[in-house]
Design a protein around this motif. Structure first.
Motif, PDB file in Angstrom:
ATOM      1  N   UNK A 288       0.828  -1.200   0.000  1.00  0.00           N
ATOM      2  CA  UNK A 288       0.000   0.000   0.000  1.00  0.00           C
ATOM      3  C   UNK A 288       0.864   1.252   0.000  1.00  0.00           C
ATOM      4  N   UNK A 289       1.952   1.245   0.774  1.00  0.00           N
ATOM      5  CA  UNK A 289       2.857   2.388   0.794  1.00  0.00           C
ATOM      6  C   UNK A 289       3.522   2.600  -0.557  1.00  0.00           C
ATOM      7  N   UNK A 290       3.845   1.499  -1.238  1.00  0.00           N
ATOM      8  CA  UNK A 290       4.491   1.611  -2.543  1.00  0.00           C
ATOM      9  C   UNK A 290       3.542   2.191  -3.592  1.00  0.00           C
ATOM     10  N   UNK A 291       2.275   1.795  -3.550  1.00  0.00           N
ATOM     11  CA  UNK A 291       1.295   2.360  -4.484  1.00  0.00           C
ATOM     12  C   UNK A 291       1.122   3.850  -4.209  1.00  0.00           C
ATOM     13  N   UNK A 292       1.073   4.211  -2.933  1.00  0.00           N
ATOM     14  CA  UNK A 292       0.962   5.625  -2.572  1.00  0.00           C
ATOM     15  C   UNK A 292       2.173   6.398  -3.062  1.00  0.00           C
ATOM     16  N   UNK A 293       3.343   5.794  -2.935  1.00  0.00           N
ATOM     17  CA  UNK A 293       4.556   6.441  -3.408  1.00  0.00           C
ATOM     18  C   UNK A 293       4.502   6.639  -4.922  1.00  0.00           C
ATOM     19  N   UNK A 294       3.985   5.656  -5.639  1.00  0.00           N
ATOM     20  CA  UNK A 294       3.879   5.777  -7.093  1.00  0.00           C
ATOM     21  C   UNK A 294       2.936   6.900  -7.484  1.00  0.00           C
ATOM     22  N   UNK A 295       1.854   7.078  -6.740  1.00  0.00           N
ATOM     23  CA  UNK A 295       0.921   8.164  -7.054  1.00  0.00           C
ATOM     24  C   UNK A 295       1.584   9.519  -6.859  1.00  0.00           C
ATOM     25  N   UNK A 296       2.434   9.622  -5.847  1.00  0.00           N
ATOM     26  CA  UNK A 296       3.155  10.871  -5.628  1.00  0.00           C
ATOM     27  C   UNK A 296       4.207  11.106  -6.698  1.00  0.00           C
ATOM     28  N   UNK A 297       4.805  10.025  -7.194  1.00  0.00           N
ATOM     29  CA  UNK A 297       5.764  10.169  -8.286  1.00  0.00           C
ATOM     30  C   UNK A 297       5.054  10.716  -9.526  1.00  0.00           C
ATOM     31  N   UNK A 298       3.860  10.223  -9.799  1.00  0.00           N
ATOM     32  CA  UNK A 298       3.080  10.755 -10.912  1.00  0.00           C
ATOM     33  C   UNK A 298       2.716  12.211 -10.658  1.00  0.00           C
ATOM     34  N   UNK A 299       2.488  12.555  -9.383  1.00  0.00           N
ATOM     35  CA  UNK A 299       2.184  13.935  -9.034  1.00  0.00           C
ATOM     36  C   UNK A 299       3.324  14.882  -9.357  1.00  0.00           C
ATOM     37  N   UNK A 300       4.545  14.426  -9.204  1.00  0.00           N
ATOM     38  CA  UNK A 300       5.699  15.252  -9.564  1.00  0.00           C
ATOM     39  C   UNK A 300       5.653  15.578 -11.054  1.00  0.00           C
ATOM     40  N   UNK A 301       5.351  14.576 -11.859  1.00  0.00           N
ATOM     41  CA  UNK A 301       5.229  14.809 -13.298  1.00  0.00           C
ATOM     42  C   UNK A 301       4.100  15.789 -13.593  1.00  0.00           C
ATOM     43  N   UNK A 302       3.012  15.690 -12.834  1.00  0.00           N
ATOM     44  CA  UNK A 302       1.900  16.614 -13.024  1.00  0.00           C
ATOM     45  C   UNK A 302       2.280  18.047 -12.728  1.00  0.00           C
ATOM     46  N   UNK A 303       2.998  18.261 -11.649  1.00  0.00           N
ATOM     47  CA  UNK A 303       3.405  19.616 -11.306  1.00  0.00           C
ATOM     48  C   UNK A 303       4.370  20.209 -12.306  1.00  0.00           C
ATOM     49  N   UNK A 304       5.320  19.389 -12.766  1.00  0.00           N
ATOM     50  CA  UNK A 304       6.270  19.867 -13.769  1.00  0.00           C
ATOM     51  C   UNK A 304       5.528  20.202 -15.066  1.00  0.00           C
ATOM     52  N   UNK A 305       4.565  19.359 -15.429  1.00  0.00           N
ATOM     53  CA  UNK A 305       3.780  19.618 -16.641  1.00  0.00           C
ATOM     54  C   UNK A 305       3.049  20.942 -16.543  1.00  0.00           C
ATOM     55  N   UNK A 306       2.468  21.224 -15.372  1.00  0.00           N
ATOM     56  CA  UNK A 306       1.764  22.496 -15.213  1.00  0.00           C
ATOM     57  C   UNK A 306       2.727  23.661 -15.335  1.00  0.00           C
ATOM     58  N   UNK A 307       3.897  23.562 -14.694  1.00  0.00           N
ATOM     59  CA  UNK A 307       4.856  24.654 -14.761  1.00  0.00           C
ATOM     60  C   UNK A 307       5.309  24.954 -16.175  1.00  0.00           C
ATOM     61  N   UNK A 308       5.549  23.904 -16.962  1.00  0.00           N
ATOM     62  CA  UNK A 308       5.975  24.094 -18.351  1.00  0.00           C
ATOM     63  C   UNK A 308       4.808  24.566 -19.211  1.00  0.00           C
ATOM     64  N   UNK A 309       3.656  23.925 -19.041  1.00  0.00           N
ATOM     65  CA  UNK A 309       2.496  24.277 -19.854  1.00  0.00           C
ATOM     66  C   UNK A 309       1.992  25.673 -19.587  1.00  0.00           C
ATOM     67  N   UNK A 311       3.682  28.267 -18.769  1.00  0.00           N
ATOM     68  CA  UNK A 311       4.542  29.267 -19.392  1.00  0.00           C
ATOM     69  C   UNK A 311       4.262  29.379 -20.890  1.00  0.00           C
ATOM     70  N   UNK A 312       3.888  28.275 -21.512  1.00  0.00           N
ATOM     71  CA  UNK A 312       3.670  28.285 -22.961  1.00  0.00           C
ATOM     72  C   UNK A 312       2.225  28.643 -23.326  1.00  0.00           C
ATOM     73  N   UNK A 313       1.265  28.145 -22.551  1.00  0.00           N
ATOM     74  CA  UNK A 313      -0.144  28.314 -22.907  1.00  0.00           C
ATOM     75  C   UNK A 313      -0.895  29.249 -21.984  1.00  0.00           C
ATOM     76  N   UNK A 314      -0.269  29.625 -20.869  1.00  0.00           N
ATOM     77  CA  UNK A 314      -0.958  30.443 -19.886  1.00  0.00           C
ATOM     78  C   UNK A 314      -1.459  29.591 -18.729  1.00  0.00           C
ATOM     79  N   UNK A 315      -1.510  30.172 -17.542  1.00  0.00           N
ATOM     80  CA  UNK A 315      -1.876  29.423 -16.346  1.00  0.00           C
ATOM     81  C   UNK A 315      -3.349  29.028 -16.347  1.00  0.00           C
TER      82      UNK A 315
END
Length: 435
Positions: A288-309, A311-315
């Motif tokens: 269960x902890x590992x699945x939770x950790x994986x969801x947070x890893x995906x969350x990192x990708x989500x935050x980076x995507x928002x930061x990049x997107x 800047x290019x498309x507007x907040x």
């Protein structure tokens, strides 16, 4: 250089080494927040088995730290506008160390609930302070990206916490999860004391007046900026909650409070109950902890995507799409079959959109409010969210205890996220930065 606008001194200058060190410290504090908030979730599957407690008690323990966070946001955050960001960061960090350390020694539900409230006080005050601090440390070009990265500290802390908890639970039991958080905070504390600077906006309006110019120029020198010759005395102004609902930001405060309330309720239902929901399908606490950790890893990708997107498309369009994704993905989590691949995928999708939306909230909070009330306003918005975050785990616990399943409970929170999406669509003024 113009000495009348503290917030503009760093706007068009490249980030100095000292600014980057300060921003790194703020990111580390956000990572620590993410770990400490979710420590109880990581420990809960093993703790609930050892203590033989039911779903209602689980919900109470999951909510207790969030209650403390609400009080920390409401009570402690305004002090940052009055007494400085740096002092509040140190005070909040010490509070977190004490609360997390004591949590490892608890032997009853009541003792642990009290310690989680204490820890939550420090976390709630910390989150509300580091948002304006990060905004004031960054320049115009990097501000949205910096705020998005700070927001990503939370899922990074959750990811590392999930991985560490899998090892700690297997070898040392649930108290080690809390001891590890307190130990990391003790390591970070000296760096905060030695290197974290006060914000220029606070120093320019602080007392005593005869030291204001000296302190501002000393910090400007560390930021590789030329000194200012004079800082006009700030006009007598209301501070703290007196500025909260001023006409120039009343609408933004209300709209941001509603959006954040909706997002945080869903986020904390997802993050606090995910390990337990996974364990309820037959997986071990470690899995269960590992699945939770994986969801947070995906969350990192989500935050980076928002930061990049952003800047290019507007907040605005990116934030709206991310919030809509929260509504759809949490509904998908409820409908996923009890198989490891389906649950893993649904949890990762939820993590991606939840933390992308969180990064959007940070970016808005860091720019939409006037500087002299930025910590107070951010603290109020976050405090409203913390009320919802405290209610959400307990509410989910009551629904589970009443016999509702994962699909029905997740559907309720999906509707809540849709409500927040609608407010974002209507709130155009949220995306107009205030200097």
């Amino acid at each position: 250089m113009d000495g009348r606008n503290p917030s503009g001194w760093l706007e068009d200058r490249p980030l100095s080494r000292h600014q980057m060190v300060n921003i790194l410290i703020v990111i580390l504090l956000s990572v620590l927040d993410g770990y400490d908030v979710l420590a109880i979730s990581f420990a809960m599957p093993a703790l609930s088995t050892e203590w033989a407690i039911g779903k209602a008690a689980v919900g109470l323990l999951l909510a207790s730290g969030l209650v403390g966070m609400a009080f920390g946001s409401f009570i402690l955050a305004p002090l940052a506008d009055l007494y400085g960001r740096r002092r509040l960061v140190i005070a909040n960090l010490v509070t977190m160390i004490i609360g997390t350390g004591l949590s490892s020694a608890c032997r009853t539900v009541e003792e642990l609930a009290f310690c989680r409230v204490l820890t939550g006080l420090g976390i709630g005050g910390m989150v509300a302070v580091i948002i304006p601090l990060a905004s004031e440390l960054a320049n115009r070009r990097r501000r949205t990206l910096v705020l998005a990265i700070v927001a990503m500290g939370f899922p990074i802390g959750g990811m590392l916490g999930g991985l560490a908890s899998a090892i700690l639970l297997r070898n040392h039991g649930w108290p080690a999860v809390f001891l590890a958080g307190a130990g990391v905070a003790l390591i970070i504390l000296p760096a905060v004391i030695l290197f974290l600077s006060e914000s220029l906006s606070y120093l320019a309006g602080s007392q005593p007046p005869d030291q204001r110019l000296v302190r501002v120029n000393a910090l400007l020198q560390r930021f590789n900026c030329p000194p200012v010759a004079d800082i006009p005395a700030p006009a007598p102004a209301r501070r703290g909650y007196a500025l909260l609902f001023a006409p120039n930001q009343r609408q933004q405060v209300v709209q941001m409070s509603v959006v954040n309330l909706c997002l945080v309720m869903v986020a904390y239902y997802f993050s606090t109950w995910l390990p337990q929901m996974i364990a309820d399908t037959g997986f071990s606490p470690v899995e269960a902890s590992l699945v939770s950790s994986a969801s947070n890893m995906a969350g990192i990708a989500g935050g980076v995507s928002l930061g990049i997107g952003a800047r290019r498309l507007g907040l605005r369009p990116i934030a709206i799409v991310a919030m809509l994704g929260v509504a759809l993905s949490v509904g998908a989590l409820g409908l996923s079959p009890a198989s490891p691949y389906a649950l893993f995928g649904a949890a990762a999708l939820c993590g991606y959109f939840v933390f992308a939306s969180g990064a959007g909230i940070y970016a808005i909070l860091g720019t939409v409010f006037v500087p002299e009330a930025r910590a107070t306003s951010s603290g109020f918005v976050i405090g409203v969210g913390r009320i919802g975050s405290a209610i959400a785990p307990a509410m989910a616990g009551w629904m589970f205890a009443a016999g509702l399943g994962r699909a029905e409970v997740s559907a309720v929170f999906s509707v809540i996220a849709l409500s927040g999406t609608l407010v974002l669509i209507l709130g155009r003024r949220l995306f107009q930065p205030t200097s």
